[in-house]
Design a protein around this motif. Sequence first.
Motif, PDB file in Angstrom:
ATOM      1  N   ALA A   1      -3.468 -33.069  57.084  1.00 16.93           N
ATOM      2  CA  ALA A   1      -4.807 -33.379  56.576  1.00 16.93           C
ATOM      3  C   ALA A   1      -4.728 -34.250  55.325  1.00 16.93           C
ATOM      4  CB  ALA A   1      -5.559 -32.085  56.269  1.00 16.93           C
ATOM      5  N   LEU A   2      -3.750 -33.969  54.471  1.00 14.39           N
ATOM      6  CA  LEU A   2      -3.566 -34.765  53.254  1.00 14.39           C
ATOM      7  C   LEU A   2      -3.339 -36.235  53.587  1.00 14.39           C
ATOM      8  CD1 LEU A   2      -3.079 -34.962  50.162  1.00 14.39           C
ATOM      9  CD2 LEU A   2      -0.663 -34.532  50.642  1.00 14.39           C
ATOM     10  N   LEU A   3      -2.534 -36.501  54.603  1.00 16.94           N
ATOM     11  CA  LEU A   3      -2.231 -37.891  54.946  1.00 16.94           C
ATOM     12  C   LEU A   3      -3.416 -38.585  55.617  1.00 16.94           C
ATOM     13  CD1 LEU A   3       1.514 -37.675  56.037  1.00 16.94           C
ATOM     14  CD2 LEU A   3       0.514 -38.122  53.789  1.00 16.94           C
ATOM     15  N   VAL A   4      -4.267 -37.812  56.278  1.00 15.91           N
ATOM     16  CA  VAL A   4      -5.524 -38.374  56.787  1.00 15.91           C
ATOM     17  C   VAL A   4      -6.399 -38.803  55.606  1.00 15.91           C
ATOM     18  CG1 VAL A   4      -7.702 -37.828  57.958  1.00 15.91           C
ATOM     19  CG2 VAL A   4      -5.530 -37.106  58.966  1.00 15.91           C
ATOM     20  N   ALA A   5      -6.496 -37.938  54.605  1.00 17.33           N
ATOM     21  CA  ALA A   5      -7.270 -38.251  53.404  1.00 17.33           C
ATOM     22  C   ALA A   5      -6.649 -39.425  52.649  1.00 17.33           C
ATOM     23  CB  ALA A   5      -7.366 -37.017  52.502  1.00 17.33           C
ATOM     24  N   TYR A   6      -5.312 -39.481  52.647  1.00 18.78           N
ATOM     25  CA  TYR A   6      -4.598 -40.593  52.005  1.00 18.78           C
ATOM     26  C   TYR A   6      -5.050 -41.918  52.610  1.00 18.78           C
ATOM     27  CZ  TYR A   6      -0.584 -43.438  50.478  1.00 18.78           C
ATOM     28  OH  TYR A   6       0.215 -44.417  49.917  1.00 18.78           O
ATOM     29  N   ASN A   7      -5.131 -41.970  53.931  1.00 18.02           N
ATOM     30  CA  ASN A   7      -5.543 -43.209  54.603  1.00 18.02           C
ATOM     31  C   ASN A   7      -6.965 -43.606  54.225  1.00 18.02           C
ATOM     32  OD1 ASN A   7      -3.077 -43.420  55.831  1.00 18.02           O
ATOM     33  ND2 ASN A   7      -3.758 -42.748  57.852  1.00 18.02           N
ATOM     34  N   ARG A   8      -7.828 -42.600  54.060  1.00 16.01           N
ATOM     35  CA  ARG A   8      -9.195 -42.892  53.632  1.00 16.01           C
ATOM     36  C   ARG A   8      -9.197 -43.439  52.209  1.00 16.01           C
ATOM     37  NH1 ARG A   8     -12.501 -37.549  55.897  1.00 16.01           N
ATOM     38  NH2 ARG A   8     -11.890 -37.781  58.091  1.00 16.01           N
ATOM     39  N   GLY A   9      -8.269 -42.920  51.376  1.00 16.72           N
ATOM     40  CA  GLY A   9      -8.128 -43.441  50.023  1.00 16.72           C
ATOM     41  C   GLY A   9      -7.688 -44.895  50.029  1.00 16.72           C
ATOM     42  N   VAL A  10      -6.790 -45.239  50.947  1.00 16.01           N
ATOM     43  CA  VAL A  10      -6.332 -46.628  51.096  1.00 16.01           C
ATOM     44  C   VAL A  10      -7.519 -47.521  51.459  1.00 16.01           C
ATOM     45  CG1 VAL A  10      -4.951 -48.200  52.513  1.00 16.01           C
ATOM     46  CG2 VAL A  10      -3.946 -46.059  51.677  1.00 16.01           C
ATOM     47  N   ASP A  11      -8.342 -47.073  52.390  1.00 13.91           N
ATOM     48  CA  ASP A  11      -9.528 -47.843  52.786  1.00 13.91           C
ATOM     49  C   ASP A  11     -10.445 -48.082  51.591  1.00 13.91           C
ATOM     50  OD1 ASP A  11      -8.997 -48.260  55.493  1.00 13.91           O
ATOM     51  OD2 ASP A  11      -9.880 -46.349  56.095  1.00 13.91           O
ATOM     52  N   TYR A  12     -10.633 -47.037  50.793  1.00 16.49           N
ATOM     53  CA  TYR A  12     -11.516 -47.151  49.627  1.00 16.49           C
ATOM     54  C   TYR A  12     -10.976 -48.192  48.648  1.00 16.49           C
ATOM     55  CZ  TYR A  12     -14.398 -45.823  45.624  1.00 16.49           C
ATOM     56  OH  TYR A  12     -15.268 -45.853  44.570  1.00 16.49           O
ATOM     57  N   ILE A  13      -9.682 -48.122  48.350  1.00 14.00           N
ATOM     58  CA  ILE A  13      -9.079 -49.060  47.395  1.00 14.00           C
ATOM     59  C   ILE A  13      -9.229 -50.498  47.881  1.00 14.00           C
ATOM     60  CG2 ILE A  13      -6.896 -49.812  46.359  1.00 14.00           C
ATOM     61  CD1 ILE A  13      -6.054 -46.820  46.419  1.00 14.00           C
TER      62      ILE A  13
END
Length: 316
Positions: free
Chosen positions: A232-244
């Motif tokens: 789940a953390l790495l799914v959230a990580y990818n969303r963080g990448v999209d945001y940046i």
Amino acid sequence: MKKIYLVLALGVLALGVSALLSSCNSDSKKAQTELPPLKIGAMSSLDYLPYVIAERMGYTDSIGLQLEIVKFFSANDRDAAFRSGQLDGTIIDYTGAAIQHAAGLPLAIVVKHDGYFEIMARPKITEMSQLRGRKVAVSRNTVIEYATDKMLEASGLEVSEIEKPEVNKIPLRMEMMLSDNIDASVFPDPFITISKQNGCNSLSSTRDLGLSLTGTMFTEKALTEKGESIKALLVAYNRGVDYIKSHTIEELREVLVKDAGVPQDLVQHIVLPNYVYAELPSEKEITETLEWLKHKNLVPVGYSGEGLISGDYLPN
């Protein structure tokens, strides 16, 4: 009579809807508590920016993950907390992870990061060839020395052609370079940007060499007991990448200052890494890291790195 039946029917319907909503809320609350919480360690850097964004924007909460990022100002303190079980995982360089793994600590790197290092030199030095016979300070047997050696090698210089005085603390190395007590050293950001603003020159970058040097590792205990949380953390990580990728530097100002340690007046000068979705270090990166460590006698010659990397937690 029809009115009575209608009222009763509506009452039953209302009770049914209420029960359904209650069930949904219960399931939602259950989902929020099903994932065990994660605690990861980090030092100020651009590496873990996607995690910070994921936590701040509620991406972790939305998938039922409670994430705590513990900030450290010393690599030794961070590693001690990891070894003692105070952390589930931590952001670390491949050299440090391999040394601990080779020493018998059960762990695995589950994702690589995109931060980079550069050789910065005092103003009068403008190219790598000018480092021959010069003092290039390092933190011995760490990713700083490894990155130094890789960039020297890529430019055609032999390690034996330079002096490598040991200066462990990054701020001290930068201060010594600015005062001409050393000629150059390798830095991550925000020290790259600070050095540039003080007239120093960037001679080489791991980004230009296509090198990834850091990642997140977890203890075997966390990997076994909190595997779904790590996924789940790495799914959230990818969303963080999209945001940046979809926001400007100015929109990221607060997180860059507070979490990456970037001075307020230098935010506009920061060059962000090219953040990519969660993926593993390449085989070449790990192989070359292990070869360097063996050459330095930091891991046994027979150490193969088996189990050091795990791809079981990457999003599909």
